[in-house]
Design a protein around this motif. Structure first.
Motif, PDB file in Angstrom:
ATOM      1  N   PRO A 168      49.014  35.494  38.165  1.00  0.00           N
ATOM      2  CA  PRO A 168      48.909  36.716  37.348  1.00  0.00           C
ATOM      3  C   PRO A 168      47.965  36.568  36.162  1.00  0.00           C
ATOM      4  CG  PRO A 168      51.186  36.307  37.937  1.00  0.00           C
ATOM      5  CD  PRO A 168      50.420  35.108  38.392  1.00  0.00           C
ATOM      6  N   GLU A 169      47.978  35.400  35.529  1.00  0.00           N
ATOM      7  CA  GLU A 169      47.142  35.220  34.333  1.00  0.00           C
ATOM      8  C   GLU A 169      45.645  35.133  34.643  1.00  0.00           C
ATOM      9  OE1 GLU A 169      48.556  31.070  35.562  1.00  0.00           O
ATOM     10  OE2 GLU A 169      49.338  33.127  35.493  1.00  0.00           O
ATOM     11  N   GLU A 170      45.302  34.939  35.935  1.00  0.00           N
ATOM     12  CA  GLU A 170      43.896  34.836  36.322  1.00  0.00           C
ATOM     13  C   GLU A 170      43.390  36.074  37.064  1.00  0.00           C
ATOM     14  OE1 GLU A 170      41.937  32.642  35.273  1.00  0.00           O
ATOM     15  OE2 GLU A 170      43.352  31.173  34.476  1.00  0.00           O
ATOM     16  N   MET A 171      44.274  37.068  37.242  1.00  0.00           N
ATOM     17  CA  MET A 171      43.906  38.261  37.987  1.00  0.00           C
ATOM     18  C   MET A 171      42.686  38.953  37.380  1.00  0.00           C
ATOM     19  SD  MET A 171      45.246  39.764  40.690  1.00  0.00           S
ATOM     20  CE  MET A 171      46.995  39.405  40.606  1.00  0.00           C
ATOM     21  N   ARG A 172      42.640  39.002  36.070  1.00  0.00           N
ATOM     22  CA  ARG A 172      41.531  39.697  35.396  1.00  0.00           C
ATOM     23  C   ARG A 172      40.196  39.022  35.690  1.00  0.00           C
ATOM     24  NH1 ARG A 172      41.171  40.751  28.829  1.00  0.00           N
ATOM     25  NH2 ARG A 172      39.154  41.827  28.849  1.00  0.00           N
ATOM     26  N   ASN A 173      40.184  37.678  35.674  1.00  0.00           N
ATOM     27  CA  ASN A 173      38.934  36.950  35.924  1.00  0.00           C
ATOM     28  C   ASN A 173      38.452  37.144  37.356  1.00  0.00           C
ATOM     29  OD1 ASN A 173      38.612  35.756  33.361  1.00  0.00           O
ATOM     30  ND2 ASN A 173      40.119  34.191  33.862  1.00  0.00           N
ATOM     31  N   VAL A 174      39.388  37.076  38.307  1.00  0.00           N
ATOM     32  CA  VAL A 174      39.017  37.236  39.714  1.00  0.00           C
ATOM     33  C   VAL A 174      38.435  38.628  39.955  1.00  0.00           C
ATOM     34  CG1 VAL A 174      39.917  37.410  42.068  1.00  0.00           C
ATOM     35  CG2 VAL A 174      40.622  35.513  40.587  1.00  0.00           C
ATOM     36  N   PHE A 175      39.086  39.654  39.408  1.00  0.00           N
ATOM     37  CA  PHE A 175      38.591  40.996  39.651  1.00  0.00           C
ATOM     38  C   PHE A 175      37.366  41.332  38.806  1.00  0.00           C
ATOM     39  CE2 PHE A 175      42.467  41.446  42.033  1.00  0.00           C
ATOM     40  CZ  PHE A 175      42.059  42.256  43.082  1.00  0.00           C
ATOM     41  N   ARG A 176      37.108  40.554  37.771  1.00  0.00           N
ATOM     42  CA  ARG A 176      35.824  40.712  37.072  1.00  0.00           C
ATOM     43  C   ARG A 176      34.690  40.254  37.990  1.00  0.00           C
ATOM     44  NH1 ARG A 176      33.142  37.427  32.017  1.00  0.00           N
ATOM     45  NH2 ARG A 176      31.138  38.495  32.155  1.00  0.00           N
ATOM     46  N   LEU A 177      34.894  39.126  38.668  1.00  0.00           N
ATOM     47  CA  LEU A 177      33.898  38.667  39.639  1.00  0.00           C
ATOM     48  C   LEU A 177      33.733  39.685  40.768  1.00  0.00           C
ATOM     49  CD1 LEU A 177      34.668  34.845  39.994  1.00  0.00           C
ATOM     50  CD2 LEU A 177      32.501  35.862  39.268  1.00  0.00           C
ATOM     51  N   TYR A 178      34.845  40.231  41.230  1.00  0.00           N
ATOM     52  CA  TYR A 178      34.826  41.234  42.297  1.00  0.00           C
ATOM     53  C   TYR A 178      33.976  42.435  41.871  1.00  0.00           C
ATOM     54  CZ  TYR A 178      36.790  44.204  46.032  1.00  0.00           C
ATOM     55  OH  TYR A 178      36.965  45.020  47.114  1.00  0.00           O
ATOM     56  N   ASP A 179      34.190  42.899  40.646  1.00  0.00           N
ATOM     57  CA  ASP A 179      33.452  44.062  40.150  1.00  0.00           C
ATOM     58  C   ASP A 179      31.980  43.742  39.924  1.00  0.00           C
ATOM     59  OD1 ASP A 179      35.655  45.695  40.232  1.00  0.00           O
ATOM     60  OD2 ASP A 179      36.215  45.352  38.143  1.00  0.00           O
ATOM     61  N   ILE A 180      31.675  42.508  39.472  1.00  0.00           N
ATOM     62  CA  ILE A 180      30.278  42.100  39.294  1.00  0.00           C
ATOM     63  C   ILE A 180      29.536  42.237  40.616  1.00  0.00           C
ATOM     64  CG2 ILE A 180      28.768  40.081  38.957  1.00  0.00           C
ATOM     65  CD1 ILE A 180      30.737  39.164  36.765  1.00  0.00           C
ATOM     66  N   ALA A 181      30.148  41.723  41.686  1.00  0.00           N
ATOM     67  CA  ALA A 181      29.503  41.775  42.999  1.00  0.00           C
ATOM     68  C   ALA A 181      29.392  43.207  43.510  1.00  0.00           C
ATOM     69  CB  ALA A 181      30.282  40.916  43.990  1.00  0.00           C
ATOM     70  N   LYS A 182      30.443  43.982  43.309  1.00  0.00           N
ATOM     71  CA  LYS A 182      30.456  45.354  43.823  1.00  0.00           C
ATOM     72  C   LYS A 182      29.409  46.222  43.131  1.00  0.00           C
ATOM     73  CE  LYS A 182      33.806  48.841  45.288  1.00  0.00           C
ATOM     74  NZ  LYS A 182      35.217  49.263  45.230  1.00  0.00           N
TER      75      LYS A 182
END
Length: 237
Positions: A79-93
């Motif tokens: 849970p504490e890393e969800m923001r970082n993972v989805f930041r990468l996801y959004d960067i790529a998208k």
């Protein structure tokens, strides 16, 4: 989960000003982990799963809840890393660069590791897992994965085996093992033992697959074991 704290460090090393691109992420991986080959491989694999999943979602135009759930199965994100993972996801998208440019950069980064690019096959396995999560692999998703496979350097026959394992596998156990339907019992056993050895957790770890992403390996082995069991029963009948 160490790999996710490493992703956090990676994101912190990228300047916040302006629009971040996948190219910037790749360069950050190369420079930040220049002296740590093992971590560099694991981070590259992690970013590949995240970024190419995002690119595939954009190519298909629809992101189902089942696909999001499959994405999270692969990553097991704390849970504490969800923001970082989805930041990468959004960067790529949001990155205007096409997925082909990113896939080529990822292959080049992998080739820096003395040509050890087997982990790219694990990336393709993960993409298939996400694509089929809603019950069907759509035409756009299949075309996307096929193009990524080509850029990764996977030959046509190897891609067809991978595709058949995911698409035809439930109905054709021979496809899962990459065998013709008239394979003998001895041929089936030999291929089965070879695949078990190839997909041993130690082998996967050696080529840079992080412990956190062993879900894909587990699913692959379940499919291999189930397929061989079906073949053995048929041939014994």
């Amino acid at each position: 989960m160490a790999i996710f704290s490493t992703l956090s460090a990676l994101l912190q090393s990228i300047p916040a000003a302006g629009r971040t691109t996948v190219e910037a992420v790749i360069e950050a991986i190369r420079s930040l982990f220049a002296g740590d080959r093992e971590t560099r491989r694991k981070v590259a694999f992690s970013v590949a799963i995240i970024a190419l999943s995002a690119k595939m979602a954009k190519a298909d135009g629809v992101v189902s809840q089942a696909e999001v759930a499959a994405f999270r199965q692969i990553l097991e994100i704390p849970p504490e890393e969800m923001r970082n993972v989805f930041r990468l996801y959004d960067i790529a998208k949001q990155d205007i660069a096409g997925f082909d440019a990113y896939a080529a950069r990822l292959r080049a980064l992998c080739e820096d590791e003395n040509g050890n690019c087997q982990l790219l096959g694990d990336v393709l396995d993960a993409l298939f897992h996400i694509a089929k999560a809603d019950g069907v692999i759509h035409e756009g998703e299949l075309a996307f994965i096929e193009e990524v496979a080509s850029i990764f350097g996977l030959d046509r026959r190897a891609f067809e085996r991978l595709r058949d394992r995911h698409i035809a596998g439930p109905d054709n156990p021979f496809a899962v093992l990459g065998l013709p339907s008239d394979a003998t019992a001895a041929e089936a056993r030999k291929q089965y033992l070879s695949l078990v050895k190839e997909n041993h957790p130690d082998r996967l770890a050696a080529r840079g697959v992080p412990d956190e992403f062993m879900f894909i390996a587990s699913e692959r082995m379940k499919a291999i074991n189930a397929a061989y069991s079906k073949i053995a029963k048929r041939q014994a009948a």
